[in-house]
Scaffold this active site. Structure first.
Site, PDB file in Angstrom:
ATOM      1  N   PHE A   1       0.805  -1.227   0.000  1.00 11.50           N
ATOM      2  CA  PHE A   1       0.000   0.000   0.000  1.00 11.50           C
ATOM      3  C   PHE A   1       0.840   1.281   0.000  1.00 11.50           C
ATOM      4  O   PHE A   1       0.335   2.348   0.320  1.00 11.50           O
ATOM      5  CB  PHE A   1      -0.987   0.028   1.176  1.00 11.50           C
ATOM      6  CG  PHE A   1      -1.788  -1.229   1.323  1.00 11.50           C
ATOM      7  CD1 PHE A   1      -2.792  -1.532   0.412  1.00 11.50           C
ATOM      8  CD2 PHE A   1      -1.524  -2.125   2.349  1.00 11.50           C
ATOM      9  CE1 PHE A   1      -3.530  -2.709   0.531  1.00 11.50           C
ATOM     10  CE2 PHE A   1      -2.255  -3.297   2.476  1.00 11.50           C
ATOM     11  CZ  PHE A   1      -3.257  -3.594   1.569  1.00 11.50           C
TER      12      PHE A   1
ATOM     13  N   GLU B   1       6.045  -6.949  -8.782  1.00 11.57           N
ATOM     14  CA  GLU B   1       5.967  -7.996  -7.757  1.00 11.57           C
ATOM     15  C   GLU B   1       7.210  -8.883  -7.764  1.00 11.57           C
ATOM     16  O   GLU B   1       7.122 -10.119  -7.736  1.00 11.57           O
ATOM     17  CB  GLU B   1       4.692  -8.826  -7.922  1.00 11.57           C
ATOM     18  CG  GLU B   1       3.414  -8.024  -7.759  1.00 11.57           C
ATOM     19  CD  GLU B   1       3.187  -7.486  -6.350  1.00 11.57           C
ATOM     20  OE1 GLU B   1       3.891  -7.897  -5.408  1.00 11.57           O
ATOM     21  OE2 GLU B   1       2.290  -6.640  -6.196  1.00 11.57           O
ATOM     22  N   ALA B   2       8.364  -8.260  -7.771  1.00  8.00           N
ATOM     23  CA  ALA B   2       9.633  -8.987  -7.809  1.00  8.00           C
ATOM     24  C   ALA B   2       9.785  -9.951  -6.641  1.00  8.00           C
ATOM     25  O   ALA B   2      10.475 -10.968  -6.752  1.00  8.00           O
ATOM     26  CB  ALA B   2      10.801  -7.995  -7.817  1.00  8.00           C
TER      27      ALA B   2
END
Length: 195
Positions: free
Chosen positions: A18, A92-93
């Site tokens: 977030f 989103e590694a």
């Protein structure tokens, strides 16, 4: 912000959930397109929250992406999907294996701008590989913060909740029927049950 060079480089956008990581990634992709640069975007097969071939931010922004397997050497298939793009983005590694580090190094050595986003900590507050490794090799790093849902201070931690209660440190999965959710928390409000 970034020097115009003839060599490639790696940029990492990290922080807690977030904090706007994907939003920032999409902003950089839009600027690259405005500059006339070709762009390729990748997302792990594990993450399908915004559709199978889309990355998305919590504020509703989306970008089409190619899905690649995130385990082991399968991440190298990302290279097979490239067609001369100057900018390669990977969202989103944290869901990829450590082989992502080698892929990013290879892309930068090939003269490409590589933009990677992902959280750097697990819900336990521990390093979430391979993101810390990518931070170490990157030329540019931005660590974003969210707002703590408890006290309103800057948040840097991922709070995992099971049925509204802090998750136990040793519990990687949830029981059938239990509700899992996440919040952004500051250091002081972050709780991990160890009982």
């Amino acid at each position: 912000m970034h020097a115009i060079t003839r060599s490639g480089w790696v940029e990492v956008i990290t922080g807690c959930m977030f904090s706007g990581k994907t939003e920032e990634l999409i902003r950089r992709l839009r600027r690259a397109e405005i500059a006339g640069q070709s762009v390729a975007v990748f997302t792990p097969a594990l993450d399908d929250r915004y559709g199978e071939t889309t990355i998305g931010s919590h504020d509703g922004q989306h970008w089409e992406a190619t899905v690649v397997e995130n385990d082991g050497e399968d991440v190298y298939e990302l290279l097979d999907h490239l067609n001369g793009e100057q900018v390669v983005a990977i969202d989103e590694a944290n869901f990829f294996s450590e082989d992502l580090v080698g892929v990013c190094e290879r892309l930068a050595a090939d003269g490409r701008r590589v933009i990677v986003s992902g959280t750097d900590q697990t819900f336990r507050g521990e390093p979430f590989d391979p993101v810390p490794q990518l931070v170490a090799l990157a030329e540019y790093v931005d660590k974003l913060q969210a707002i703590c849902t408890v006290c309103g201070e800057p948040a840097s931690r991922n709070q995992r909740l099971i049925d509204g209660e802090p998750a136990h440190a040793d519990d990687p999965t949830i029981m059938v029927g239990a509700e899992e959710s996440y919040q952004a928390r500051c250091r002081n409000c972050h709780t991990v049950r160890r009982d």
